[in-house]
Every structure is written in C-alpha cells, then in structure tokens.
Scaffold this motif. Structure first.
Motif, PDB file in Angstrom:
ATOM      1  N   SER A  25       0.815  -1.212   0.000  1.00 21.95           N
ATOM      2  CA  SER A  25       0.000   0.000   0.000  1.00 21.95           C
ATOM      3  C   SER A  25       0.852   1.267   0.000  1.00 21.95           C
ATOM      4  O   SER A  25       0.484   2.274  -0.601  1.00 21.95           O
ATOM      5  CB  SER A  25      -0.940   0.005   1.207  1.00 21.95           C
ATOM      6  OG  SER A  25      -1.784  -1.123   1.182  1.00 21.95           O
ATOM      7  N   SER A  36      -4.452  -1.915   1.671  1.00 23.25           N
ATOM      8  CA  SER A  36      -5.362  -2.009   0.535  1.00 23.25           C
ATOM      9  C   SER A  36      -4.728  -2.637  -0.703  1.00 23.25           C
ATOM     10  O   SER A  36      -5.441  -3.083  -1.586  1.00 23.25           O
ATOM     11  CB  SER A  36      -5.879  -0.612   0.179  1.00 23.25           C
ATOM     12  OG  SER A  36      -4.792   0.258  -0.093  1.00 23.25           O
ATOM     13  N   HIS A  72      -8.027  -3.403  -2.332  1.00 24.91           N
ATOM     14  CA  HIS A  72      -8.234  -2.708  -3.603  1.00 24.91           C
ATOM     15  C   HIS A  72      -7.488  -3.401  -4.738  1.00 24.91           C
ATOM     16  O   HIS A  72      -7.977  -3.465  -5.861  1.00 24.91           O
ATOM     17  CB  HIS A  72      -7.764  -1.257  -3.484  1.00 24.91           C
ATOM     18  CG  HIS A  72      -7.789  -0.512  -4.772  1.00 24.91           C
ATOM     19  ND1 HIS A  72      -8.961  -0.099  -5.356  1.00 24.91           N
ATOM     20  CD2 HIS A  72      -6.795  -0.126  -5.605  1.00 24.91           C
ATOM     21  CE1 HIS A  72      -8.687   0.522  -6.493  1.00 24.91           C
ATOM     22  NE2 HIS A  72      -7.386   0.518  -6.668  1.00 24.91           N
TER      23      HIS A  72
END
Length: 102
Positions: A25, A36, A72
């Motif tokens: 991240s 993420s 993500h």
C-alpha cells in the motif's frame, strides 16, 4: 490486521511450502498505514496440474470476503515447488503505481 488474515487463510487453504504476503500500500496514493494493496507469493503442491487462471481463481475464492471490501489490489504469484525452484525462489517485483503513486 488484513495482512494477518490473508496469511492465515492462505496457509489453511494451500499448506504452502513458501508464503509471502506483502503490504504494498505504501507504494500507492493512499493514507499512511493503509492495507489495501497486497502482493502474495504462494508455493504449494495444491497448484500441481493447474493453469494460471485456475490458480488465481483458487486464491480469489479463498480471499473473496477481503476482495469484496478491504483489498483494492492483489498481485498474485503462484508456483508449484518445482516451478519456484526453477525460478531461483524469486517472484517478479511489482510495477510502480500508475494511478498517482509515490
């Protein structure tokens, strides 16, 4: 901690001979301390006879809950023990962030 959850789930599902879960991240335009963007390297006999897409589907299935919300991006590198040895036990580096990273 998401990283620990990923590690636990992958260990249980694949009994890997090698597992590396990296929180990448910090390489992206996200707040400090974010979880993420991850890179996983999984070496397991569970991938014997599987094509790349089948291996990735197995990982995605195990981490479906995390992928649905908290994660993500997930870079997946899967190998059998022989493939891992053939690659000198190294996976490719992740590319720089293309979306406004640091």
């Amino acid at each position: 901690m998401i990283q620990q959850t990923i590690e636990q789930k992958l260990h249980l599902a694949f009994e890997p001979t090698f597992l590396d879960v990296l929180n990448e991240s910090y390489m992206h335009n996200v707040p400090p301390g974010s979880e993420s963007h991850f890179k996983v390297v999984v070496v397991s006999d569970a991938f014997l006879g599987d094509r790349l897409i089948a291996r990735h589907r197995k990982i995605n299935t195990v981490l479906a809950e995390e992928l649905a919300g908290m994660i993500h991006a997930l870079a997946i590198h899967t190998y059998t023990p022989q493939e891992w040895n053939d690659k000198n036990q190294q996976s490719p580096n992740s590319p720089d962030c293309a979306g406004g990273g640091k």
